[in-house]
Design a protein around this motif. Structure first.
Motif, PDB file in Angstrom:
ATOM      1  N   CYS A   6      -8.967  14.817  32.419  1.00  0.00           N
ATOM      2  CA  CYS A   6      -9.283  15.658  31.268  1.00  0.00           C
ATOM      3  C   CYS A   6     -10.288  16.747  31.661  1.00  0.00           C
ATOM      4  O   CYS A   6     -11.302  16.461  32.306  1.00  0.00           O
ATOM      5  CB  CYS A   6      -9.867  14.781  30.161  1.00  0.00           C
ATOM      6  N   PRO A   7     -10.036  18.008  31.247  1.00  0.00           N
ATOM      7  CA  PRO A   7     -10.972  19.080  31.575  1.00  0.00           C
ATOM      8  C   PRO A   7     -12.293  18.975  30.803  1.00  0.00           C
ATOM      9  O   PRO A   7     -13.250  19.668  31.128  1.00  0.00           O
ATOM     10  CB  PRO A   7     -10.208  20.354  31.185  1.00  0.00           C
ATOM     11  N   HIS A   8     -12.356  18.118  29.790  1.00  0.00           N
ATOM     12  CA  HIS A   8     -13.604  17.974  29.034  1.00  0.00           C
ATOM     13  C   HIS A   8     -14.641  17.205  29.854  1.00  0.00           C
ATOM     14  O   HIS A   8     -15.597  17.778  30.344  1.00  0.00           O
ATOM     15  CB  HIS A   8     -13.336  17.293  27.683  1.00  0.00           C
ATOM     16  N   GLN A   9     -14.432  15.915  30.062  1.00  0.00           N
ATOM     17  CA  GLN A   9     -15.403  15.145  30.851  1.00  0.00           C
ATOM     18  C   GLN A   9     -14.726  14.252  31.872  1.00  0.00           C
ATOM     19  O   GLN A   9     -15.280  13.213  32.259  1.00  0.00           O
ATOM     20  CB  GLN A   9     -16.324  14.339  29.940  1.00  0.00           C
ATOM     21  N   GLY A  10     -13.526  14.632  32.265  1.00  0.00           N
ATOM     22  CA  GLY A  10     -12.907  13.990  33.421  1.00  0.00           C
ATOM     23  C   GLY A  10     -12.265  12.630  33.199  1.00  0.00           C
ATOM     24  O   GLY A  10     -11.990  11.921  34.178  1.00  0.00           O
ATOM     25  N   ALA A  11     -12.012  12.258  31.971  1.00  0.00           N
ATOM     26  CA  ALA A  11     -11.353  10.963  31.744  1.00  0.00           C
ATOM     27  C   ALA A  11      -9.946  10.983  32.355  1.00  0.00           C
ATOM     28  O   ALA A  11      -9.259  12.006  32.293  1.00  0.00           O
ATOM     29  CB  ALA A  11     -11.252  10.681  30.245  1.00  0.00           C
ATOM     30  N   PRO A  12      -9.522   9.868  32.952  1.00  0.00           N
ATOM     31  CA  PRO A  12      -8.159   9.823  33.490  1.00  0.00           C
ATOM     32  C   PRO A  12      -7.139   9.902  32.363  1.00  0.00           C
ATOM     33  O   PRO A  12      -7.226   9.145  31.394  1.00  0.00           O
ATOM     34  CB  PRO A  12      -8.088   8.463  34.194  1.00  0.00           C
ATOM     35  N   LEU A  13      -6.190  10.813  32.501  1.00  0.00           N
ATOM     36  CA  LEU A  13      -5.227  11.016  31.419  1.00  0.00           C
ATOM     37  C   LEU A  13      -4.015  10.099  31.537  1.00  0.00           C
ATOM     38  O   LEU A  13      -3.119  10.161  30.700  1.00  0.00           O
ATOM     39  CB  LEU A  13      -4.801  12.481  31.371  1.00  0.00           C
ATOM     40  N   SER A  14      -4.003   9.229  32.536  1.00  0.00           N
ATOM     41  CA  SER A  14      -2.895   8.269  32.594  1.00  0.00           C
ATOM     42  C   SER A  14      -2.948   7.347  31.371  1.00  0.00           C
ATOM     43  O   SER A  14      -1.940   6.763  30.989  1.00  0.00           O
ATOM     44  CB  SER A  14      -2.921   7.477  33.895  1.00  0.00           C
ATOM     45  N   GLY A  15      -4.113   7.249  30.727  1.00  0.00           N
ATOM     46  CA  GLY A  15      -4.233   6.433  29.520  1.00  0.00           C
ATOM     47  C   GLY A  15      -4.094   7.250  28.245  1.00  0.00           C
ATOM     48  O   GLY A  15      -4.357   6.749  27.156  1.00  0.00           O
ATOM     49  N   ALA A  16      -3.681   8.506  28.356  1.00  0.00           N
ATOM     50  CA  ALA A  16      -3.580   9.364  27.172  1.00  0.00           C
ATOM     51  C   ALA A  16      -2.436   8.919  26.269  1.00  0.00           C
ATOM     52  O   ALA A  16      -1.462   8.324  26.720  1.00  0.00           O
ATOM     53  CB  ALA A  16      -3.361  10.817  27.596  1.00  0.00           C
ATOM     54  N   VAL A  17      -2.590   9.245  25.000  1.00  0.00           N
ATOM     55  CA  VAL A  17      -1.547   8.941  24.019  1.00  0.00           C
ATOM     56  C   VAL A  17      -0.621  10.145  23.904  1.00  0.00           C
ATOM     57  O   VAL A  17      -1.086  11.275  23.743  1.00  0.00           O
ATOM     58  CB  VAL A  17      -2.180   8.635  22.644  1.00  0.00           C
TER      59      VAL A  17
END
Ligand code: FES
Length: 99
Positions: A41-52
């Motif tokens: 994520c460009p916001h704070q780097g969370a891995p987006l493999s867990g995105a909805v």
């Protein structure tokens, strides 16, 4: 342009994280259309493999920012843009144009 995965590796409404060079790329299959977006994520780097995944966007699992699949834009927070790359599928192989 590199082949990054085979089509059957990314199931409908599923995701697959691949690495090309030092770039993490998240492949997304939205009802048969394949998208390639950056893995964090460009916001704070969370891995987006867990995105909805929903309709036309994916929502970050950490703070819920929603990024359009087609261009990575974020309506609520336009200062954050998710990087996206053009995708082609040929002979069941997913090819990403990294530019
Ligand atoms: S880290 Fe993704 S929305 Fe904050």
């Amino acid at each position: 342009m590199p082949v990054v995965a085979r089509l059957e590796e990314v199931q409908n409404l599923g995701k697959k994280l691949v690495t090309v060079g030092d770039q993490d790329i998240l492949l997304i299959n939205m009802k048969g259309v394949i998208y390639a977006v950056e893995g964090e994520c460009p916001h704070q780097g969370a891995p987006l493999s867990g995105a909805v995944l929903k309709d036309t966007y994916l929502a970050c699992p950490r703070h819920g920012y929603r990024f359009e699949l087609k261009d990575g834009s974020c309506k609520e927070h336009p200062e954050f843009d998710l990087k996206t790359w053009p995708v082609r599928v040929e002979n069941d192989e997913i090819i990403v144009d990294l530019g």
